[in-house]
Scaffold this active site. Structure first.
Site, PDB file in Angstrom:
ATOM      1  N   ASP A 287       1.097  -0.830  -0.029  1.00 45.63           N
ATOM      2  CA  ASP A 287       0.223  -0.103  -0.333  1.00 45.63           C
ATOM      3  C   ASP A 287       1.169   0.986   0.375  1.00 45.63           C
ATOM      4  O   ASP A 287       2.007   1.000   0.528  1.00 45.63           O
ATOM      5  CB  ASP A 287      -0.408   0.049   0.939  1.00 45.63           C
ATOM      6  CG  ASP A 287      -2.401   1.162   0.609  1.00 45.63           C
ATOM      7  OD1 ASP A 287      -2.256   1.706  -0.232  1.00 45.63           O
ATOM      8  OD2 ASP A 287      -2.966   1.355   1.137  1.00 45.63           O
TER       9      ASP A 287
HETATM   10  C1  BGC Z   1      -4.534   3.593  -0.243  1.00 47.26           C
HETATM   11  C2  BGC Z   1      -4.981   1.996  -1.496  1.00 47.26           C
HETATM   12  C3  BGC Z   1      -4.694   3.431  -2.380  1.00 47.26           C
HETATM   13  C4  BGC Z   1      -3.543   3.355  -2.703  1.00 47.26           C
HETATM   14  C5  BGC Z   1      -2.683   4.959  -3.854  1.00 47.26           C
HETATM   15  C6  BGC Z   1      -3.667   3.854  -0.591  1.00 47.26           C
HETATM   16  O1  BGC Z   1      -3.657   5.040   0.946  1.00 47.26           O
HETATM   17  O2  BGC Z   1      -5.639   2.731   0.865  1.00 47.26           O
HETATM   18  O3  BGC Z   1      -6.032   1.947  -1.224  1.00 47.26           O
HETATM   19  O4  BGC Z   1      -4.613   2.051  -3.174  1.00 47.26           O
HETATM   20  O5  BGC Z   1      -3.708   4.740  -1.660  1.00 47.26           O
HETATM   21  O6  BGC Z   1      -4.237   6.041  -3.787  1.00 47.26           O
END
Ligand code: BGC
Length: 731
Positions: A265
């Site tokens: 993530d």
């Molecule tokens: C989120 C993800 C997301 C990523 C990119 C993160 O903060 O938890 O679900 O895909 O950001 O936007």
């Protein structure tokens, strides 16, 4: 009226049909050979550079010069850049707020449709737009389990139930990947709260993990063939997920046979170089804080072997060559916002709205004089060109997308279109929910609000029926925080109560992505239609449902409680970071999540899991069991539409072990389908059961196990209403 009486006996063999049409993606032999050659040709610097992403962002992460997410390729060897978008609700590119797409539907709405094949078609629609925008990978879907009604990302998840979530994700992954988009279910795993999301430790016992929090990932990998997974921010049982070797290697790869790559993530997913690399975390997103230079240092110091780098890179390269990603056909020639996708968005909305209450007022009679009141009826007072306007009728965070400025059909517009009228008496009633971000409390006696309510009361008096359009938006429920209250934002509760003083024919249309407390006025209104954020065609679908053109067929994919107090206290989001005091989130309710908890503790849900009303009624009968092997059975039964209009029903199959020797839920969902029937029509349904339909996870033996004995099989219209029953005796 001429009675329609038609009985047709049709054998519907479930699950086997459409699932067979789309198959899983695997890494082919030729690709493996090609990748081995590439690994020989790449320098160590090039290898390391392929193991971290790029993306927009400020500070230590990201690059201010791009709006996109991805991994840069190596031109010298013709290794392509890989672009990563989101396809949770519709196609979205990185953090680009200027690129629009079709707003299809949210996952929670799709969960409430109980139609996994519709979700599969929606995924195809989204995949085509992602491909048209040159996106190779979809950072999603979010398949975490809804553990508590206030979870910020509930709107972006499918259900509280692992079986329902699993069946949906299998279809979604296959569709995405068959349309050329690598699919990355997230957030692996046990990612159920936003409060302190970068610094929490979730303590979950092995059985609970296996039965509740892992099945959707297991299904995505084993049955959907997902070739990407996103590691979550949280710790699980003391170790951060992106450096959790037990989870990333032992379970994901060795046990489930995952052939793809894991990416972290974003921003804070990775916490160390060595642990993450050795655990099997392939790509750090979305900058190189622990991979990149630091990784190279460890290699040069001899602390990290090149073979470890090769193994991480092999997984990644195999997937991108399997998908034949190359510069030439990155932008596939699909039309964005095609008539086909708009029609699909409408179908999604028609299928996902759940009728919670109806005293007989619905379907509405067209001759009745209506007024439309409420802050959600027309959209918010935004500058039409700002991306913020797209917080209307969807949740917030990375899962939301940017719809075209005039694409969204509001409830007001939908009803006006349907009735073919220029204007309908209208009052906004109170300030819009976006003005109460994170549900901050309203001022007491805000006179502006009170005057708005007074005006609405006058409008309500002059109508035969009032349609009240209320709810939340992306400023009220979002990634990044959990809700602190289940109350509707602002003055909406007061608005409903005041209107109810002068009008008994109130139809509430509520747009939220999760449970809200309606106890203040629920008994004072004639009908409630829960229309979760269900895409840009929501207004048209609402009108068709209210006027009976479409029979409501959504069913709750989560429990709608009577009160938040019915939830276990351990599931309420703790305010403290793990680092400050080392206090973990103990998932001590264990396997008793959602309806499992309610049933075990005799709690009465306001609207139970699986619940939803219809304009027609159905009967289930003639159940029979067809034994195929010790654990494989087909359960056959008839579904009859005994009412007056065409409608869809969702027979839900629950299994209950009769005299369990171990602790087991009262019953668990193990099969479902959605069928459409004309008045008087009968269809014969088959729902297959297998080993896992009866099994529990034996944590002593570390395997799934079926205890021989009697299992009750129940076919129901929701989790509490009994319909048909039979029994299977497993010797
Ligand atoms: C989120 C993800 C997301 C990523 C990119 C993160 O903060 O938890 O679900 O895909 O950001 O936007």
């Amino acid at each position: 009226m001429k009675a329609i009486f038609k009985i047709s006996i049709i054998l519907v063999v479930l699950v086997l049909n459409s699932e067979k049409l789309l198959c899983q993606r695997h890494i082919s032999h030729n690709v493996k050979i090609k990748v081995e050659k590439l690994l020989k040709d790449l320098t160590i610097e090039e290898k390391v550079n392929l193991l971290h992403g790029f993306g927009s962002g400020e500070g230590e992460f990201g690059d201010k010069n791009t709006n996109l997410f991805g991994v840069k390729g190596i031109e010298r060897l013709n290794i392509p850049d890989v672009y990563m978008g989101h396809g949770i609700t519709g196609a979205r590119l990185g953090r680009d707020t200027t690129v629009y797409a079709t707003y299809m539907c949210t996952p929670i709405a799709m969960g409430c449709s109980w139609d996994k094949y519709l979700y599969s078609r929606v995924a195809t629609g989204i995949a085509k737009e992602l491909r048209a925008y040159g996106q190779d990978l979809n950072l999603g879907p979010t398949i975490n389990i809804i553990r508590h009604p206030l979870g910020g990302r509930n709107w972006e998840s499918i259900s509280e139930d692992p079986y329902l979530t699993s069946k949906f994700v299998i279809e979604y992954v296959k569709s995405m990947q068959n349309n050329g988009v690598i699919c990355g279910p997230k957030h692996f795993a046990v990612n159920n709260q936003e409060t302190n999301r970068f610094d929490i430790n979730n303590e979950v016992d092995e059985r609970t993990l296996r039965e509740i929090y892992l099945p959707s990932f297991e299904a995505a990998v084993k049955e959907g063939g997902a070739l990407n997974i996103m590691g979550a921010y949280n710790r699980l049982n003391g170790e951060f997920m992106c450096q959790n070797r037990h989870m990333l290697t032992d379970i994901l790869r060795k046990e489930w046979g995952f052939e793809g790559f894991v990416l972290s993530d974003f921003s804070n997913g990775v916490r160390s170089t060595l642990k993450a690399a050795r655990a099997g975390l392939n790509i750090e997103m979305h900058g190189a804080k622990f991979y990149g230079e630091p990784m190279l240092d460890y290699i040069q110091k001899g602390e990290l072997k090149e073979s470890c780098i090769d193994s991480l890179l092999r997984d990644y390269l195999c997937v991108i060559y399997e998908f034949n990603i190359n510069y030439r056909d990155r932008y596939l020639d699909y039309k964005i916002h095609s008539a086909e996708n708009i029609a699909l968005a409408k179908e999604a909305a028609q299928n996902s709205a759940v009728l919670l209450k109806n005293n007989g007022i619905l379907p509405l009679d067209k001759s009745k004089k209506i007024a439309i009141i409420g802050p959600n009826a027309k959209g918010f007072d935004y500058n039409q060109n700002l991306p913020e306007r797209t917080y209307y009728l969807q949740g917030g965070g990375s899962g939301r997308m940017y719809y075209f400025p005039n694409a969204i059909v509001s409830p007001y517009e939908g009803i006006r279109n349907f009735l073919n009228k220029d204007e309908i008496p209208y009052a906004i009633g109170c300030k819009t929910p976006n003005l109460y971000p994170q549900n901050k409390s309203p001022q007491i006696n805000d006179y502006e609000e009170l005057i708005m309510i007074d005006k609405a009361v006058e409008v309500a008096k002059s109508a035969d029926v009032v349609i009240l359009s209320i709810g939340m938006c992306g400023y009220n429920e979002s990634e990044g925080w959990d809700r602190k209250t289940a109350k509707l934002p602002g003055y909406q509760d007061m608005l409903v109560r005041r209107i109810a003083e002068v009008q008994k024919n109130i139809v509430v249309v509520i747009n939220t992505g999760s449970y809200v407390d309606m106890s203040n006025w629920e008994d004072k209104v004639a009908a409630i239609l829960f229309a979760p954020y269900c895409g840009e065609q929501i207004g048209n679908a609402i009108a068709e449902i209210l006027y009976g053109e479409v029979c409501p067929s959504g069913r709750l994919s989560f429990t709608w409680p009577t009160s938040l107090e019915d939830y276990p206290t351990c599931s309420i989001f703790r305010g403290k970071k793990y680092t400050d005091g080392k206090i973990s989130n103990r998932y001590s309710e264990g396997i008793y999540v959602g309806y499992r908890w309610f049933e075990k503790h005799n709690k009465i849900a306001k609207y139970p899991f699986g619940y939803g009303l219809s304009y027609t009624s159905f009967e289930f009968k003639n159940i029979s069991i067809n034994k195929k092997s010790r654990y494989d059975y087909d359960i056959d039964f008839d579904v009859v539409n005994v009412g007056d209009c065409k409608g869809k029903v969702v027979p839900q199959l629950y299994v209950a072990e009769q005299t369990p020797k171990t602790d087991r839920p009262i019953k668990e969902l193990k099969g479902f389908t959605k069928v459409e029937l004309l008045p008087g029509e009968t269809k014969r349904i088959t729902i297959p059961l297998n080993f896992r339909s009866f099994a529990y996870y034996n944590d002593n033996k570390e395997e799934w196990e079926v205890t021989p004995g009697k299992f009750k099989i129940m076919i129901q219209e929701n989790s509490i209403e009994k319909n048909l029953e039979t029994e299977i005796d497993i010797k």
